[in-house]
Design a protein around this motif. Sequence first.
Motif, PDB file in Angstrom:
ATOM      1  N   ALA A 115     -14.071   7.093  -3.009  1.00 10.27           N
ATOM      2  CA  ALA A 115     -13.816   6.728  -4.401  1.00 10.27           C
ATOM      3  C   ALA A 115     -14.398   5.353  -4.693  1.00 10.27           C
ATOM      4  N   LYS A 116     -15.112   5.276  -5.831  1.00 12.23           N
ATOM      5  CA  LYS A 116     -15.708   4.008  -6.264  1.00 12.23           C
ATOM      6  C   LYS A 116     -15.221   3.700  -7.673  1.00 12.23           C
ATOM      7  N   GLU A 117     -15.161   2.431  -8.002  1.00 19.06           N
ATOM      8  CA  GLU A 117     -14.770   2.017  -9.352  1.00 19.06           C
ATOM      9  C   GLU A 117     -15.686   2.630 -10.401  1.00 19.06           C
ATOM     10  N   SER A 118     -16.950   2.833 -10.056  1.00 19.45           N
ATOM     11  CA  SER A 118     -17.918   3.368 -11.016  1.00 19.45           C
ATOM     12  C   SER A 118     -17.736   4.871 -11.265  1.00 19.45           C
ATOM     13  N   ASP A 119     -16.938   5.550 -10.420  1.00 21.32           N
ATOM     14  CA  ASP A 119     -16.688   6.977 -10.610  1.00 21.32           C
ATOM     15  C   ASP A 119     -15.833   7.201 -11.850  1.00 21.32           C
ATOM     16  N   GLU A 120     -16.046   8.329 -12.494  1.00 23.88           N
ATOM     17  CA  GLU A 120     -15.182   8.757 -13.590  1.00 23.88           C
ATOM     18  C   GLU A 120     -13.745   8.843 -13.044  1.00 23.88           C
ATOM     19  N   ARG A 121     -12.751   8.575 -13.878  1.00 21.02           N
ATOM     20  CA  ARG A 121     -11.351   8.497 -13.432  1.00 21.02           C
ATOM     21  C   ARG A 121     -10.914   9.738 -12.648  1.00 21.02           C
TER      22      ARG A 121
END
Length: 162
Positions: A115-121
Amino acid sequence: KGKVIEIQLPDRERAISETKGFIEPLLDDTEDENKDKIAEELVTALMVSTALHEGVHGMLDSRPGSKFASDFEAVTGFPNEQGRASTLLDEGIAYAIQGIYAPDIEPIGNISPVAKESDERLVRQRKTLGEKLRPMIKEYIDSGKSIDINFFEKAKDAMIDM
């Protein structure tokens, strides 16, 4: 069960060429022919990893009314409106299994979904659940166990923790 999961893959040569261009800054000390080999290895690993992820969905069937969704609801009492919870769990399991079998590709490293911050929620939630479930799923796979009441209870706890 008479259903088909279709995976659309990019043109292999184009994918290798584009991947090589993307990772080239990481390959300063690498000969050109090895750059091609690394790009090809990465493209192949990503394609196989995607096929594995989608294949897991084909085995689980998390749609409302399915055995997986019904068992999850019965064991956990977790609300599963329109299959949202069982779909989240299905995705978490798929990401966990994808991570268990993800190879290391030098010099990129491991290609496990993280999981990355840039991923959609929603994608971030699914990957985070996969990371939480990965050790338990690995234990189940290694010991040859099937999904059981204990699995659903622990999965419910992981979902609540999120």
